[in-house]
Design a protein around this motif. Sequence first.
Motif: not given
Lengths: 228, 228
Positions: A73-78, B128-135, B139-146
């Motif tokens: 999953d992490e790989a796909r996110d990357v 406000s920041r929390a709204f963007h972080m909730l999105l 979105g379920r991509n942990s890399v982009l979330e980080h």
Amino acid sequence: MSDTPETVLVEHVLDAISDQRLRAGTKLGEQALSDLFSCNRAHVRRALATLAAYQVVDLIPNRGAFVSTPSEDEARDVFQARRAIEATIIRNVVRRADEADIASLRAHLATEDSIRSQNDRPKAIRASRAFHMLLAKIGRNSVLEHYLAELTMRTSLIIGLYGSNAASLCSDDEHARIVQSIADRDEARAQEMVDHHLRHIEGEIAFGEEAPRVGPLSMILSPDRATG
Amino acid sequence: MSDTPETVLVEHVLDAISDQRLRAGTKLGEQALSDLFSCNRAHVRRALATLAAYQVVDLIPNRGAFVSTPSEDEARDVFQARRAIEATIIRNVVRRADEADIASLRAHLATEDSIRSQNDRPKAIRASRAFHMLLAKIGRNSVLEHYLAELTMRTSLIIGLYGSNAASLCSDDEHARIVQSIADRDEARAQEMVDHHLRHIEGEIAFGEEAPRVGPLSMILSPDRATG
DNA sequence: GTAACATAAATTGTTAACAATTTAAACAGA
DNA sequence: TCTGTTTAAATTGTTAACAATTTATGTTAC
């Protein structure tokens, strides 16, 4: 940049990861590292904290530091993150690259070509990554450049873990086409080529495969190695 | 997550930065921090190394750690990176959000609305920041979330540095429109709204302005403050 | 031969003391 | 009063010793 023991250690570990000399799961013992880089453990611990923040190292309390092992999953996110970031990078490149930049890209293609004929896999991996980082540099967005540096290293870990032997190298062909569309100032085509290229790399990954383990740290991380 | 002194310290500093209690340039003295969080200096140094890797703190040899002061160029790079990343995030959201996710977004809009009437600026910034972080989470991509977590913190620093007083808050209106286009599963419109929203925030920044300095660390960073 | 347990070694975590450097303060001379 | 110098204080950098935990080794019982 500065030249503190921490920086030297971090750079060497990052290089080793991006060259696939250091593979996922390898333990990074504090004593071993402080011996290798002739510094004390406080330096090592700080460097490991930095590497953990870059998400290429996992810090497990009372157990130590390990090169991180990305899940599927992490790989796909990357890879999705790479597509997002490199899409903007390539747009910047098409808009901002001057003649000198394009010349440096062509020079890099030539280098990759000559390396390809040598059958030196680590060298080829390094050159492939360097192409993407050169694009990021020409794109002139330092934030995206930094993130791509992280993501390409994680990509190296992923390919080292799951990549089939044959595949997992950027084909020079695709790189050349990307450079051509930059030279043509064809933004849409350049973006499409990069996206296709990244999907191609991702597609060649065979999740489920296993990774061979690797030799001792001292062989992999000797500090006197050139930093390239 | 783990609960080491380093983690606690990092989280508190990050919260303080995203709430704009900690402003760009503030010195983070080792003694002051180890007193505040009742831990030893080794912990503090490791935490500062982590924060430096997140690029919200600058480590200057022999001088200490300072909350980083983004330049105008860096600020523009941060905003471009946000557009790149949030474009993909919102696409993921439109495709992946289920009814519960959309309900949580609407609930968040209500919260923002109620906060707006209270005239509590730090609270509004956090929401406000929390709204963007909730999105990002939906979105379920942990890399982009980080990465978005990092970028929103740097955005807080930028707005604290250059932002005009009146502006620099996400208008609830735009957030509401974004949620509506998600509920409508209108991918193109959602992406356009997010892009517009981010350009709007960036456009309200007045580069060249100066920032007022701020009180002592102990007021800003008391560890017993709620982490919410 | 295997499993469970006890012991020893190695590794990580913590702390304090001391050195080096920077910052602030005091002071003398013009 | 201002400038430059000297001295003192505070801060960061470095190192080593010790404690706690994990891992490896060896032993005994079955």
